[in-house]
Every structure is written in structure tokens, then in C-alpha cells.
Motif scaffolding. Structure first.
Motif, mmCIF file in Angstrom:
data_model
loop_
_atom_site.group_PDB
_atom_site.id
_atom_site.type_symbol
_atom_site.label_atom_id
_atom_site.label_comp_id
_atom_site.label_asym_id
_atom_site.label_seq_id
_atom_site.Cartn_x
_atom_site.Cartn_y
_atom_site.Cartn_z
ATOM 1 N N PRO A 152 0.833 -1.210 0.000
ATOM 2 C CA PRO A 152 0.000 0.000 0.000
ATOM 3 C C PRO A 152 0.863 1.254 0.000
ATOM 4 O O PRO A 152 2.031 1.224 0.386
ATOM 5 C CB PRO A 152 -0.790 -0.132 1.306
ATOM 6 N N SER A 153 0.262 2.343 -0.437
ATOM 7 C CA SER A 153 0.994 3.612 -0.423
ATOM 8 C C SER A 153 1.054 4.172 0.998
ATOM 9 O O SER A 153 0.198 3.887 1.824
ATOM 10 C CB SER A 153 0.300 4.622 -1.342
ATOM 11 N N GLY A 154 2.076 4.939 1.275
ATOM 12 C CA GLY A 154 2.186 5.553 2.602
ATOM 13 C C GLY A 154 2.512 4.525 3.673
ATOM 14 O O GLY A 154 3.101 3.485 3.424
ATOM 15 N N SER A 155 2.083 4.835 4.899
ATOM 16 C CA SER A 155 2.383 3.956 6.039
ATOM 17 C C SER A 155 1.093 3.310 6.544
ATOM 18 O O SER A 155 0.655 3.549 7.671
ATOM 19 C CB SER A 155 3.047 4.760 7.162
ATOM 20 N N ALA A 156 0.446 2.505 5.681
ATOM 21 C CA ALA A 156 -0.802 1.831 6.052
ATOM 22 C C ALA A 156 -0.556 0.837 7.179
ATOM 23 O O ALA A 156 0.457 0.119 7.191
ATOM 24 C CB ALA A 156 -1.390 1.121 4.842
ATOM 25 N N VAL A 157 -1.482 0.796 8.136
ATOM 26 C CA VAL A 157 -1.290 -0.034 9.321
ATOM 27 C C VAL A 157 -1.350 -1.525 9.003
ATOM 28 O O VAL A 157 -0.817 -2.346 9.757
ATOM 29 C CB VAL A 157 -2.355 0.304 10.390
ATOM 30 N N ASN A 158 -1.981 -1.914 7.906
ATOM 31 C CA ASN A 158 -2.157 -3.346 7.620
ATOM 32 C C ASN A 158 -0.991 -3.970 6.864
ATOM 33 O O ASN A 158 -0.956 -5.172 6.665
ATOM 34 C CB ASN A 158 -3.445 -3.566 6.834
ATOM 35 N N GLY A 159 -0.029 -3.157 6.437
ATOM 36 C CA GLY A 159 1.138 -3.714 5.763
ATOM 37 C C GLY A 159 0.813 -4.288 4.395
ATOM 38 O O GLY A 159 -0.198 -3.964 3.773
#
Length: 360
Positions: A152-159
Motif C-alpha cells: 500500500p501507499s504511505g504507512s498503512a497499518v495493515n502492511g
């Protein structure tokens, strides 16, 4: 029959010519293909497609070889309506496209113009009949894993998301495997394509986080798959999809395909008795959170067609999985939805029209 002798060579020749003229003159058009379940292959615009349609009822489906995802069809040759199977995009089931065409007099060619009902797009189509509704004969398929990892883009919590999907081959004609793979993907992604799911997850890290599959049975013209999907929206969740595919045409078999209409009520009653026993046992368990009051307002406690087609084939018989669909907050209190019948018990109920009839 009286036999007459020719009196001269000239008379004989004249008779032969007259006979030939009579035969040629009486010959009709080429014999028509009988109406019924049919397979057509060809193109819409430049895209290759396969259409499986009953030319009596004009109900069926078609799919593009690039995706394998069934698009339902119904109507008539001059107005054959399609409905986008992606329920997220078309929850009302509106007609999104139409084949405006004509079936040839011998039933072997269907051609005309495909017209979008949601845009100005249109394309010529030409489809040739290549067989009946069950052109395949393979007893087994080859199933390999197609693995996709999505960041995912950015720092998504689900990895990262990991999708392990079944890729079906070794079936003739080859489009049967394509159709099964496409339908299995649709089950995993709730009627979305892999590309649509990837785009959604890349954007924000939500949606389908994991897909895996199992192959409980692959023989006698039947492929049994279990698709395991994990999602994350407001909270994480998981789903299991049970599917039987007929290797003669790649169709996903429904309750109406598997069980005879006359016997289905008795089968439902037999399984409902087991399900009621599971519910009563859970309610009586002092360690359970399930109460009779909760059952009145929560989920589905009646055996239905979804139960009858959610099948896992085992050596001794069939396991049905009933989905209660309790709200997430009380999902842990669901009774067991596992129901089973041995092969001898199933004998009175099975329809003879699919490959499933010969299993067990």
C-alpha cells in the motif's frame, strides 16, 4: 416398385439429367443446429470472448479471456442484456450492456453490435458456435498458485497484502480453466477483479488483506475449491467460500445443479435437523455466550441454497457449511455450521445432470 427399361441412349441421358435436377432442386438449406445449451467463441471488438448460452431460453453468461469472470446474460438475440457482476459497482443489478444481434438461420453464427448502457461505447461482435454447453471431458484439472504481493501507499497499518489464488489449467478446451480461475478470483474479491482489488488496497491499505485456497477434491470431472479471504475495514474479518466447478464447461455449480427439484425439500429438512441440534447444543453449553433471545434477531438459522452449495467433498461423503452471518460483535457465539451426510444418504437427492452425480 415397377422397373422400366430405357428404349434409347438419348432417353437414358435425359432421365439422368431430370433426376439430377430434381435432387438439386429439392435440396434445402444446411441442417440447423438444434436449439439448446451452446458454446460460442469469437470477438467483441478486438477482445476474445466465450459465450455459454441456451438458445432456447437465451439465458447464460459470457466472459473475456483476459479475466475469465462470468457476466450474466438474458433476453433475446436482438437484445441480449448483460449485468455487471461487481455488486459493489452495480448493487441494483442494472443492465450495463446489450448484444444487439441476430442468430444465423442454421444456428451457428451470432453477430451484431455490442452496446454499452452506461456510456456511448459500442463494438461489433462476431461469435461462432463451437460446441454444446459442455464441450470438455477432463476428469482432472491442474491447479497451481498465482501469488501477488501488494504494497500500500504511505504507512498503512495493515502492511503488505498477499493473494494466493488458484490458477487452473490442463483442461480442454483451455478457456474452461480460464473461466474457473476467473470465478474463483471473483469469489475471493467479492466479484471484483484482481486489478480492481490491488488498486483499492494500494490506495489506502484497506480491503482484502489475504487470500488463500485449498483443493479438497479434484477428480471425475469435478474441482472442489475452498477460498479463504481475510479483510480489514473498520475491523478485521475472514470469510470462507466453498465452490464446486464442473470441468466439462467450468460452471460454478449451484444448489439447483446439484440436487433434484423434487427431493430438495427433503434434503433441506434432513440438514435442518442437524443444524437445529448444533444450535441447541450451543445454547445449552454453560460456557457459551449464545442465548435463545440472540437467535431471534441475529443471523440466519435456516438451511438455504447457499448451504446446499457450500460443499466440501470427502472420502466418506459431503460436508455442508452453513453460514450464520452473525454480526461481528457476536460472531464468536455462532454455533457450528458444519453438517455432513454419507454418500449412501445423498443418493436420493443428487441430480444426474452434472459430473457431481458420479462422485463418491
Amino acid at each position: 416398385m415397377e422397373r422400366r427399361r430405357f428404349r434409347s441412349f438419348a432417353g437414358c441421358a435425359a432421365s439422368v439429367v431430370a433426376l439430377l435436377i430434381s435432387v438439386v432442386g429439392s435440396a434445402g438449406p444446411a441442417q440447423s443446429v438444434a436449439a439448446g445449451p451452446s458454446t460460442f467463441e469469437g470477438v467483441v471488438g478486438k477482445a476474445k470472448v466465450v459465450m455459454l448460452i441456451d438458445t432456447k431460453t437465451w439465458k447464460g453468461a459470457y466472459f473475456y479471456l483476459t479475466s475469465g469472470l462470468d457476466i450474466p446474460l438474458s433476453g433475446s438475440p436482438s437484445g441480449l442484456n448483460e449485468v455487471d457482476p461487481n455488486w459493489l459497482a452495480n448493487s441494483e443489478g442494472k443492465v450495463t450492456g446489450q448484444f444487439q444481434g441476430k442468430l444465423s438461420s442454421d444456428g451457428t453464427k451470432y453477430e451484431g453490435t455490442w452496446v454499452s448502457k452506461v456510456s456511448s461505447a459500442k463494438s461489433p461482435f462476431l461469435l461462432n458456435r463451437t460446441g454444446n454447453g459442455t464441450p470438455g471431458s477432463n476428469q482432472k484439472a491442474t491447479v497451481t498458485a498465482k501469488i501477488t504481493t501488494v504494497k500500500p501507499s504511505g504507512s498503512a497499518v495493515n502492511g503488505d497484502a498477499n493473494y494466493r489464488l488458484p490458477l487452473v489449467s490442463g483442461v480442454a478446451p483451455g478457456w474452461i480453466g480460464t473461466r474457473i480461475s476467473g470465478r474463483a478470483t471473483a469469489l475471493a474479491f467479492y466479484d471484483q477483479t484482481l486489478n480492481q482489488t490491488i488498486a483499492e488496497y494500494k490506495k489506502n491499505g484497506y480491503g482484502v488483506t489475504s487470500v488463500n485456497y485449498e483443493v479438497p477434491y479434484n477428480d471425475k470431472g469435478i474441482l472442489n475449491l475452498t477460498i479463504l479471504t481475510e479483510t480489514s475495514q473498520a475491523y478485521p474479518d475472514h470469510f470462507e467460500h466453498y465452490a464446486l466447478f464442473d470441468l466439462r464447461n467450468g460452471a460454478l455449480l449451484t444448489a439447483d445443479d446439484l440436487w433434484t427439484k423434487a427431493s430438495k425439500p427433503r434434503l433441506v429438512a434432513l440438514l435442518q435437523k442437524q443444524l437445529d441440534g448444533n444450535i441447541a447444543e450451543e445454547v445449552a453449553d454453560p460456557d457459551s455466550d449464545l442465548t435463545a433471545e440472540m437467535l431471534k434477531d441475529s443471523g440466519n438459522t435456516k438451511v438455504n441454497d447457499e448451504t446446499l452449495q457450500s460443499i466440501t467433498i470427502q472420502k466418506q461423503g459431503v460436508v455442508f457449511t452453513h453460514q450464520f452471518n452473525f454480526p461481528h460483535a457476536i460472531e464468536a457465539a455462532e454455533p457450528s455450521g458444519t453438517l455432513s451426510l454419507m454418500w449412501p444418504e445423498l443418493k436420493p437427492f443428487r441430480s444426474p445432470t452434472t459430473s457431481f452425480a458420479s462422485v463418491g
